[in-house]
Scaffold this motif. Structure first.
Motif, PDB file in Angstrom:
ATOM      1  N   ARG A  67      90.593 127.065  -4.702  1.00  0.00           N
ATOM      2  CA  ARG A  67      89.485 126.413  -4.010  1.00  0.00           C
ATOM      3  C   ARG A  67      88.509 127.512  -3.610  1.00  0.00           C
ATOM      4  O   ARG A  67      88.940 128.617  -3.280  1.00  0.00           O
ATOM      5  N   THR A 197      99.760 138.419  -1.931  1.00  0.00           N
ATOM      6  CA  THR A 197      99.321 137.602  -0.792  1.00  0.00           C
ATOM      7  C   THR A 197      97.863 137.903  -0.450  1.00  0.00           C
ATOM      8  O   THR A 197      97.506 138.104   0.706  1.00  0.00           O
ATOM      9  N   THR A 200      94.221 134.545  -3.284  1.00  0.00           N
ATOM     10  CA  THR A 200      94.821 133.652  -4.272  1.00  0.00           C
ATOM     11  C   THR A 200      96.231 133.246  -3.880  1.00  0.00           C
ATOM     12  O   THR A 200      96.559 132.054  -3.836  1.00  0.00           O
ATOM     13  N   ARG A 220     103.410 142.552  -0.189  1.00  0.00           N
ATOM     14  CA  ARG A 220     103.369 144.011  -0.027  1.00  0.00           C
ATOM     15  C   ARG A 220     102.543 144.381   1.200  1.00  0.00           C
ATOM     16  O   ARG A 220     102.908 145.245   1.971  1.00  0.00           O
ATOM     17  N   THR A 221     101.399 143.691   1.363  1.00  0.00           N
ATOM     18  CA  THR A 221     100.548 143.986   2.519  1.00  0.00           C
ATOM     19  C   THR A 221     100.287 142.686   3.272  1.00  0.00           C
ATOM     20  O   THR A 221      99.830 141.704   2.676  1.00  0.00           O
ATOM     21  N   LYS A 339      89.541 143.703   4.080  1.00  0.00           N
ATOM     22  CA  LYS A 339      89.740 143.128   2.750  1.00  0.00           C
ATOM     23  C   LYS A 339      89.064 141.781   2.805  1.00  0.00           C
ATOM     24  O   LYS A 339      88.849 141.231   3.880  1.00  0.00           O
TER      25      LYS A 339
HETATM   26  O1  N01 Z   1      93.765 139.416  -5.450  1.00  0.00           O
HETATM   27  P1  N01 Z   1      93.898 140.578  -4.343  1.00  0.00           P
HETATM   28  P2  N01 Z   1      93.430 137.872  -5.236  1.00  0.00           P
HETATM   29  N1  N01 Z   1     103.666 144.398  -6.239  1.00  0.00           N
HETATM   30  O2  N01 Z   1      93.689 141.855  -5.092  1.00  0.00           O
HETATM   31  C1  N01 Z   1      99.475 142.213  -4.380  1.00  0.00           C
HETATM   32  C2  N01 Z   1      88.456 136.267  -4.815  1.00  0.00           C
HETATM   33  N2  N01 Z   1      89.074 134.988  -4.566  1.00  0.00           N
HETATM   34  O3  N01 Z   1      93.467 137.247  -6.589  1.00  0.00           O
HETATM   35  O4  N01 Z   1      97.461 144.291  -0.861  1.00  0.00           O
HETATM   36  C3  N01 Z   1     103.501 143.610  -5.178  1.00  0.00           C
HETATM   37  O5  N01 Z   1      93.082 140.325  -3.174  1.00  0.00           O
HETATM   38  C4  N01 Z   1      98.513 142.878  -3.449  1.00  0.00           C
HETATM   39  O6  N01 Z   1      99.202 143.679  -2.520  1.00  0.00           O
HETATM   40  P3  N01 Z   1      98.431 144.933  -1.805  1.00  0.00           P
HETATM   41  C5  N01 Z   1      88.263 137.010  -3.525  1.00  0.00           C
HETATM   42  O7  N01 Z   1      87.118 137.787  -3.592  1.00  0.00           O
HETATM   43  C6  N01 Z   1      88.345 134.049  -3.963  1.00  0.00           C
HETATM   44  O8  N01 Z   1      94.238 137.308  -4.189  1.00  0.00           O
HETATM   45  O9  N01 Z   1      97.741 145.669  -2.936  1.00  0.00           O
HETATM   46  N3  N01 Z   1     102.329 143.097  -4.806  1.00  0.00           N
HETATM   47  C7  N01 Z   1      97.821 141.671  -2.846  1.00  0.00           C
HETATM   48  O10 N01 Z   1      98.605 141.073  -1.868  1.00  0.00           O
HETATM   49  C8  N01 Z   1      89.498 137.871  -3.502  1.00  0.00           C
HETATM   50  O11 N01 Z   1      89.400 138.992  -2.682  1.00  0.00           O
HETATM   51  C9  N01 Z   1      88.924 132.855  -3.683  1.00  0.00           C
HETATM   52  O12 N01 Z   1      99.490 145.709  -1.175  1.00  0.00           O
HETATM   53  C10 N01 Z   1     101.262 143.408  -5.542  1.00  0.00           C
HETATM   54  C11 N01 Z   1      97.733 140.734  -4.051  1.00  0.00           C
HETATM   55  O13 N01 Z   1      98.740 141.142  -4.960  1.00  0.00           O
HETATM   56  C12 N01 Z   1      89.625 138.219  -4.959  1.00  0.00           C
HETATM   57  O14 N01 Z   1      89.319 137.015  -5.628  1.00  0.00           O
HETATM   58  C13 N01 Z   1      90.218 132.581  -4.023  1.00  0.00           C
HETATM   59  C14 N01 Z   1     101.359 144.232  -6.676  1.00  0.00           C
HETATM   60  C15 N01 Z   1      96.414 140.832  -4.760  1.00  0.00           C
HETATM   61  O15 N01 Z   1      95.399 140.458  -3.895  1.00  0.00           O
HETATM   62  C16 N01 Z   1      90.978 138.683  -5.384  1.00  0.00           C
HETATM   63  O16 N01 Z   1      91.959 137.890  -4.742  1.00  0.00           O
HETATM   64  C17 N01 Z   1      90.925 133.548  -4.644  1.00  0.00           C
HETATM   65  C18 N01 Z   1     102.626 144.728  -7.014  1.00  0.00           C
HETATM   66  N4  N01 Z   1     102.793 145.551  -8.056  1.00  0.00           N
HETATM   67  C19 N01 Z   1      90.354 134.749  -4.918  1.00  0.00           C
HETATM   68  N5  N01 Z   1     100.119 144.359  -7.205  1.00  0.00           N
HETATM   69  C20 N01 Z   1      88.150 131.857  -3.012  1.00  0.00           C
HETATM   70  O17 N01 Z   1      86.998 131.622  -3.235  1.00  0.00           O
HETATM   71  C21 N01 Z   1      99.279 143.649  -6.428  1.00  0.00           C
HETATM   72  N6  N01 Z   1      99.976 143.073  -5.428  1.00  0.00           N
HETATM   73  C22 N01 Z   1      88.884 131.126  -1.989  1.00  0.00           C
END
Ligand code: N01
Length: 559
Positions: A67, A197, A200, A220-221, A339
């Motif tokens: 969303r 987390t 997405t 992880r975070t 973030k």
């Molecule tokens: O990706 P992210 P996303 N082992 O990079 C973890 C947009 N968006 O797809 O924080 C374990 O933010 C990583 O952990 P850490 C929006 O701009 C918008 O969620 O690196 N964990 C983190 O928790 C957003 O900012 C909407 O320690 C691992 C997660 O994966 C951007 O997209 C909705 C790992 C990645 O979080 C990206 O969001 C969704 C590993 N090896 C997205 N590698 C809306 O409009 C990574 N992680 C609502």
């Protein structure tokens, strides 16, 4: 359309399509760029799109719970009052099906699809100095030549699947949220592992938990999140949107993040604690990104930011019944909103379900994926499905996976070896007539995207119109203007708490080996718009413009 013979590197000769402008990507940016260049300037334009339909990010991100976190009435184009009046959003935050319906409506309404080639992935774009033209190649071996090359590839289009040993041997199914299948994924009766987390993962977890037999969330975070409070739009609100469209547009154009609300001009630190608490409570009840706008100093002052962090920590402890789980969920290592701040529907509540478990992979790292599931340092979690919500190679990934070469064969990858460098986020020295829509160095991801996109597309269109009106054929950012802009991007970030999130994709920190450079421009969308307008008003100061004619060499064979 003109065709001229092209000599490929394999020695075959075939016809290349000759264009005034080629746009890569048919998301929000590409559609509007096509409309502006084709219908307003009368150029011959082709859009090339890897997906089978329009939508860009939204074409690929169809994961459960997806969303938008911008409010629907602001997550749309504002260039056409008629379009604004005729389209009706159904919910406060639109999901992918509704956004795709909207973008298809726009594409059909403005007859855009006839100039979009779907299922066409661009693999390379090389600049020919003599001809002052770009030669663009596709995966299928087609070639196009164009005077202007506009990348509208999105900031979050290059999925990051972590390189965890053993994935190949996993016997279950696995998915990345950014490459979600177009068919439904059935979680019923399945043991599901969700890695990540960010925005997405926080959206996906509650929805997966509803149907899965068991869900293990690997965190992880710890991440802050505020309730989205999604709901159907009332008739009254729909009327408000139509009747106040111009005023809403003005607000979006005059604010830091391009949202349809202003940041309240009030300091968190100067507000007495009881009143501050009441304001946070009210913002929590309202929900969404408006929470961040409660005080003006949340992103610029650590002590002010800590008041928001404390409030959210307390909320998590109030919601999550198991104190140990609540501790892991609220053990933040970065300031609030340093973030991208997620907004959710029942994320923290999900951890009260019997079928959901949280695993702290900072304390017990994932060591491998086994054929049966995920093994951390302490335990193996048997899984049928793994969902990677592990984000993207943001901002530069989708540009650098193409072989883009400017002057003297200089590759963009080499030019950006130490991190992205450009002028206004729009152009890179050495890559004439190439524009990057919402590229690094522009507000882009720190802004409500359609607002950032419309500004870039219109600026690029005006720039090309200016060139045409003045007999100019080539525009290129200078090295000096690029140096100066990179310094401004760094200074803008340093004036905020944003660079303090050490694991943020804004910094490239999520991709092993990626240079740590704060990529988006944090000085605010309204300020950025003014800078770009001033540059244009001073006849594109900081760029070199020349009248080099497209010579006959355009028609001769490339090497
Ligand atoms: O990706 P992210 P996303 N082992 O990079 C973890 C947009 N968006 O797809 O924080 C374990 O933010 C990583 O952990 P850490 C929006 O701009 C918008 O969620 O690196 N964990 C983190 O928790 C957003 O900012 C909407 O320690 C691992 C997660 O994966 C951007 O997209 C909705 C790992 C990645 O979080 C990206 O969001 C969704 C590993 N090896 C997205 N590698 C809306 O409009 C990574 N992680 C609502």
């Amino acid at each position: 359309m003109v065709r001229s013979p092209i000599q490929t590197s394999e020695g075959k000769t075939h016809q290349a399509r000759e264009l005034d402008a080629l746009v890569i990507g048919a998301g929000f940016s590409g559609l509007y760029q096509l409309l502006c260049l084709r219908d307003r300037l009368g150029l011959s334009v082709q859009v090339l799109e890897a997906g089978a339909g329009v939508g860009g990010t939204w074409y690929w991100n169809r994961y459960p719970g997806a969303r938008c976190d911008s409010e629907s009435h602001s997550y749309c184009y504002s260039f056409s009052p008629e379009l604004t009046q005729e389209w009706e959003w159904s919910e406060r935050y639109p999901g992918p099906p509704e956004i795709l319906r909207y973008l298809n409506h726009v594409a059909d309404r403005f007859d855009l699809k006839r100039d979009i080639r779907f299922n066409t992935r661009v693999t390379a774009a090389h600049y020919d100095e003599t001809a002052n033209r770009w030669r663009v190649s596709t995966e299928a071996g087609e070639t196009f030549t164009t005077q202007f090359l506009i990348t509208a590839v999105g900031c979050l289009s290059s999925a990051n699947v972590p390189n965890i040993p053993g994935l190949d041997a996993f016997e279950g199914q696995w998915y990345h949220t950014g490459q979600w299948p177009h068919e439904d994924v059935d979680f019923r009766g399945k043991r599901v592992g969700l890695v990540g987390t960010g925005s997405t993962g926080i959206q996906a977890a509650p929805v997966i938990a509803e149907t899965a037999a068991h869900l293990v969330v690997f965190q992880r975070t710890a991440n802050y999140s505020v309730p989205a409070r999604n709901a159907p739009l009332t008739t009254e609100f729909k009327r408000y949107i139509k009747e106040n469209a111009e005023e809403i547009r003005q607000v979006m154009h005059s604010t830091v993040n391009g949202h349809p609300f202003r940041i309240v001009d009030r300091s968190a630190l100067e507000t007495p604690p009881k009143e501050r608490q009441a304001l946070y409570e009210a913002a929590w009840a309202t929900g969404g990104l408006r929470f961040r706008a409660t005080f003006r100093d949340l992103l610029t002052d650590n002590a002010a930011n800590e008041t928001a962090a404390d409030f959210i920590r307390a909320k998590i402890r109030e919601i999550v019944k198991d104190p140990e789980t609540a501790d892991i969920l609220s053990d933040f290592d970065h300031p609030y909103a340093a973030k991208r701040p997620p907004i959710d529907t029942d994320y923290f509540e999900t951890f009260n379900r019997d079928n959901v478990k949280l695993v702290d992979v900072r304390a017990t790292p994932i060591e491998e994926i086994t054929p049966r599931g995920i093994r951390t340092r302490d335990a193996e979690y048997p899984l049928d499905i793994i969902v990677f919500a592990t984000g993207f190679d943001g901002m530069t990934g989708s540009l650098l996976r193409m072989d883009i070469r400017g002057h003297d064969g200089l590759s963009l990858a080499r030019a950006w070896a130490a991190g992205p460098r450009n002028y206004l986020g729009l152009q890179v020295a050495g890559f004439p007539n190439m524009f990057t829509v919402t590229g690094p160095g522009s507000p882009s991801v720190l802004c409500n995207m359609p607002v950032a996109i419309e500004q870039h597309v219109e600026w690029i269109t005006d720039c090309i119109a200016y060139m045409r009106a003045n007999g100019l054929e080539r525009i290129e950012a200078t090295d000096e203007s690029m140096d100066e802009w990179v310094a401004q991007v760094n200074a803008a970030a340093e004036a905020t708490v944003l660079p303090q999130a050490k694991h943020s994709w804004y910094l490239g920190a999520n991709i092993p080996g990626k240079p740590r450079v704060f990529m988006p421009y944090a000085g605010g969308m309204a300020h950025y718009r003014k800078i770009c307008d001033d540059v244009a008003a001073r006849n594109y100061e900081g760029f070199t413009l020349s009248a080099a004619r497209v010579s006959d060499a355009a028609n001769k064979r490339f090497n």
